[in-house]
Design a protein around this motif. Structure first.
Motif, PDB file in Angstrom:
ATOM      1  N   THR A  71      82.129  12.982  50.388  1.00 54.90           N
ATOM      2  CA  THR A  71      82.992  14.483  50.091  1.00 54.90           C
ATOM      3  C   THR A  71      83.623  14.788  52.786  1.00 54.90           C
ATOM      4  O   THR A  71      82.856  14.380  52.614  1.00 54.90           O
ATOM      5  CB  THR A  71      82.703  15.768  50.446  1.00 54.90           C
ATOM      6  N   PHE A  72      84.748  15.189  52.137  1.00 53.69           N
ATOM      7  CA  PHE A  72      85.420  15.135  53.376  1.00 53.69           C
ATOM      8  C   PHE A  72      86.779  16.681  53.456  1.00 53.69           C
ATOM      9  O   PHE A  72      86.654  16.490  51.749  1.00 53.69           O
ATOM     10  CB  PHE A  72      86.185  14.561  54.105  1.00 53.69           C
ATOM     11  N   ASP A  73      86.931  16.688  54.142  1.00 46.72           N
ATOM     12  CA  ASP A  73      88.274  17.200  54.582  1.00 46.72           C
ATOM     13  C   ASP A  73      89.731  16.187  54.961  1.00 46.72           C
ATOM     14  O   ASP A  73      89.182  15.396  56.185  1.00 46.72           O
ATOM     15  CB  ASP A  73      88.574  18.724  55.811  1.00 46.72           C
ATOM     16  N   ILE A  74      90.786  16.626  54.796  1.00 48.04           N
ATOM     17  CA  ILE A  74      91.909  16.368  55.210  1.00 48.04           C
ATOM     18  C   ILE A  74      92.861  16.455  56.349  1.00 48.04           C
ATOM     19  O   ILE A  74      93.307  17.965  56.384  1.00 48.04           O
ATOM     20  CB  ILE A  74      92.671  14.739  54.721  1.00 48.04           C
ATOM     21  N   ARG A  75      92.897  15.871  57.411  1.00 49.65           N
ATOM     22  CA  ARG A  75      93.770  16.436  58.817  1.00 49.65           C
ATOM     23  C   ARG A  75      95.037  15.287  59.041  1.00 49.65           C
ATOM     24  O   ARG A  75      94.487  14.568  58.976  1.00 49.65           O
ATOM     25  CB  ARG A  75      92.573  17.297  60.104  1.00 49.65           C
TER      26      ARG A  75
ATOM     27  N   PRO B 256      96.268  10.611  57.436  1.00 46.59           N
ATOM     28  CA  PRO B 256      95.941  11.179  57.138  1.00 46.59           C
ATOM     29  C   PRO B 256      94.331  10.815  57.598  1.00 46.59           C
ATOM     30  O   PRO B 256      94.191   9.394  58.027  1.00 46.59           O
ATOM     31  CB  PRO B 256      95.637  11.030  55.819  1.00 46.59           C
ATOM     32  N   ALA B 257      93.111  12.001  58.200  1.00 52.16           N
ATOM     33  CA  ALA B 257      92.023  12.185  58.760  1.00 52.16           C
ATOM     34  C   ALA B 257      91.582  13.058  58.161  1.00 52.16           C
ATOM     35  O   ALA B 257      91.514  13.267  58.256  1.00 52.16           O
ATOM     36  CB  ALA B 257      92.409  11.395  60.285  1.00 52.16           C
ATOM     37  N   ALA B 258      90.358  12.025  57.668  1.00 50.71           N
ATOM     38  CA  ALA B 258      89.274  12.648  57.311  1.00 50.71           C
ATOM     39  C   ALA B 258      88.999  13.078  58.497  1.00 50.71           C
ATOM     40  O   ALA B 258      88.119  12.854  59.340  1.00 50.71           O
ATOM     41  CB  ALA B 258      87.726  11.838  56.699  1.00 50.71           C
ATOM     42  N   ILE B 259      87.928  14.289  58.424  1.00 49.04           N
ATOM     43  CA  ILE B 259      87.203  15.459  58.425  1.00 49.04           C
ATOM     44  C   ILE B 259      86.093  15.635  58.083  1.00 49.04           C
ATOM     45  O   ILE B 259      86.552  16.392  56.707  1.00 49.04           O
ATOM     46  CB  ILE B 259      87.929  16.894  59.106  1.00 49.04           C
ATOM     47  N   ASN B 260      84.954  16.682  58.717  1.00 50.55           N
ATOM     48  CA  ASN B 260      84.110  17.104  57.768  1.00 50.55           C
ATOM     49  C   ASN B 260      83.209  16.277  56.527  1.00 50.55           C
ATOM     50  O   ASN B 260      83.018  16.666  55.365  1.00 50.55           O
ATOM     51  CB  ASN B 260      84.213  18.957  57.472  1.00 50.55           C
ATOM     52  N   VAL B 261      82.812  15.028  57.167  1.00 50.41           N
ATOM     53  CA  VAL B 261      82.266  13.772  56.270  1.00 50.41           C
ATOM     54  C   VAL B 261      80.746  14.085  55.901  1.00 50.41           C
ATOM     55  O   VAL B 261      80.533  14.654  57.312  1.00 50.41           O
ATOM     56  CB  VAL B 261      82.824  13.085  56.843  1.00 50.41           C
ATOM     57  N   GLN B 262      80.953  14.038  55.014  1.00 51.90           N
ATOM     58  CA  GLN B 262      79.263  13.912  54.628  1.00 51.90           C
ATOM     59  C   GLN B 262      79.313  13.360  53.418  1.00 51.90           C
ATOM     60  O   GLN B 262      79.872  12.904  52.353  1.00 51.90           O
ATOM     61  CB  GLN B 262      78.782  15.824  54.168  1.00 51.90           C
ATOM     62  N   LYS B 263      78.144  12.477  53.092  1.00 51.98           N
ATOM     63  CA  LYS B 263      77.725  11.740  52.167  1.00 51.98           C
ATOM     64  C   LYS B 263      77.222  11.913  50.623  1.00 51.98           C
ATOM     65  O   LYS B 263      76.674  13.438  51.467  1.00 51.98           O
ATOM     66  CB  LYS B 263      76.521  10.777  52.675  1.00 51.98           C
ATOM     67  N   MET B 264      77.712  11.773  49.906  1.00 46.99           N
ATOM     68  CA  MET B 264      76.774  12.537  48.676  1.00 46.99           C
ATOM     69  C   MET B 264      75.541  12.402  48.289  1.00 46.99           C
ATOM     70  O   MET B 264      75.068  13.170  47.245  1.00 46.99           O
ATOM     71  CB  MET B 264      77.853  12.188  46.826  1.00 46.99           C
ATOM     72  N   TRP B 265      74.974  11.465  48.508  1.00 37.96           N
ATOM     73  CA  TRP B 265      74.043  11.329  48.374  1.00 37.96           C
ATOM     74  C   TRP B 265      73.344  10.457  46.835  1.00 37.96           C
ATOM     75  O   TRP B 265      72.715  11.809  46.338  1.00 37.96           O
ATOM     76  CB  TRP B 265      72.328  12.175  49.034  1.00 37.96           C
ATOM     77  N   GLY B 266      73.782  10.286  46.448  1.00 36.17           N
ATOM     78  CA  GLY B 266      73.522   9.816  44.596  1.00 36.17           C
ATOM     79  C   GLY B 266      74.553  10.295  43.616  1.00 36.17           C
ATOM     80  O   GLY B 266      74.086  10.406  42.569  1.00 36.17           O
ATOM     81  N   GLY B 267      75.955  11.168  44.319  1.00 41.56           N
ATOM     82  CA  GLY B 267      76.628  11.710  43.644  1.00 41.56           C
ATOM     83  C   GLY B 267      76.224  13.028  42.904  1.00 41.56           C
ATOM     84  O   GLY B 267      75.983  13.921  43.475  1.00 41.56           O
ATOM     85  N   GLN B 268      76.647  13.516  41.527  1.00 46.83           N
ATOM     86  CA  GLN B 268      76.507  14.578  41.109  1.00 46.83           C
ATOM     87  C   GLN B 268      74.246  14.784  40.338  1.00 46.83           C
ATOM     88  O   GLN B 268      73.825  13.478  40.652  1.00 46.83           O
ATOM     89  CB  GLN B 268      76.344  14.496  39.748  1.00 46.83           C
ATOM     90  N   ILE B 269      73.886  15.297  40.389  1.00 48.19           N
ATOM     91  CA  ILE B 269      72.711  15.407  40.669  1.00 48.19           C
ATOM     92  C   ILE B 269      72.290  15.641  38.993  1.00 48.19           C
ATOM     93  O   ILE B 269      72.755  17.035  38.595  1.00 48.19           O
ATOM     94  CB  ILE B 269      72.384  16.906  41.517  1.00 48.19           C
ATOM     95  N   GLU B 270      71.301  15.654  39.010  1.00 50.00           N
ATOM     96  CA  GLU B 270      70.639  15.537  37.198  1.00 50.00           C
ATOM     97  C   GLU B 270      69.802  16.531  37.216  1.00 50.00           C
ATOM     98  O   GLU B 270      68.469  16.001  38.344  1.00 50.00           O
ATOM     99  CB  GLU B 270      70.240  14.228  36.553  1.00 50.00           C
ATOM    100  N   TRP B 271      69.344  17.211  36.568  1.00 48.72           N
ATOM    101  CA  TRP B 271      68.697  18.427  36.356  1.00 48.72           C
ATOM    102  C   TRP B 271      67.399  17.808  35.259  1.00 48.72           C
ATOM    103  O   TRP B 271      67.743  17.563  34.212  1.00 48.72           O
ATOM    104  CB  TRP B 271      68.999  19.668  36.107  1.00 48.72           C
ATOM    105  N   ILE B 272      65.995  17.735  35.612  1.00 49.39           N
ATOM    106  CA  ILE B 272      65.396  17.282  34.440  1.00 49.39           C
ATOM    107  C   ILE B 272      64.080  18.126  33.957  1.00 49.39           C
ATOM    108  O   ILE B 272      63.867  18.743  35.160  1.00 49.39           O
ATOM    109  CB  ILE B 272      64.560  16.026  35.278  1.00 49.39           C
ATOM    110  N   GLU B 273      64.122  18.732  32.819  1.00 52.36           N
ATOM    111  CA  GLU B 273      62.657  19.418  32.403  1.00 52.36           C
ATOM    112  C   GLU B 273      61.997  18.655  32.235  1.00 52.36           C
ATOM    113  O   GLU B 273      61.465  18.266  31.519  1.00 52.36           O
ATOM    114  CB  GLU B 273      63.528  20.422  31.677  1.00 52.36           C
ATOM    115  N   TYR B 274      60.241  19.941  32.711  1.00 51.33           N
ATOM    116  CA  TYR B 274      59.202  19.263  32.375  1.00 51.33           C
ATOM    117  C   TYR B 274      58.727  20.182  32.161  1.00 51.33           C
ATOM    118  O   TYR B 274      58.300  21.241  31.940  1.00 51.33           O
ATOM    119  CB  TYR B 274      58.673  18.535  33.912  1.00 51.33           C
TER     120      TYR B 274
END
Length: 82
Positions: free
Chosen positions: A51-55, A61-79
């Motif tokens: 994820t990032f912003d563009i300047r 165009p250059a990416a700023i405030n770049v962060q890894k998404m760590w596996g994309g969307q979070i899946e919720w699991i009910e126990y």
């Protein structure tokens, strides 16, 4: 919160730069100094989602405030406790 998401097109960890392909197909320059990770793992690899912003810079165009998404969307699991 970042306004864009994309995938690392290529990145040279030794030189510290590369390009992100945005979800709408545009290429954006990425410099390692813009990776905002809380850990010391700032290595970027081809195919990672970010994820990032563009300047707009002189060279495009250059990416700023770049962060890894760590596996994309979070899946919720009910126990269920028995």
């Amino acid at each position: 919160m970042a306004n864009f998401t994309g995938t690392v097109k290529w990145f040279d960890n030794d030189r510290g730069y590369g390009f992100i392909s945005t979800n709408d197909g545009k290429d954006v320059f990425l410099h390692h100094s813009q990776v905002k990770e809380k850990s010391h793992d700032k290595d970027i690899h081809e195919g990672e989602e970010l994820t990032f912003d563009i300047r707009e810079d002189e060279k495009g165009p250059a990416a700023i405030n770049v962060q890894k998404m760590w596996g994309g969307q979070i899946e919720w699991i009910e126990y269920t406790i028995m």
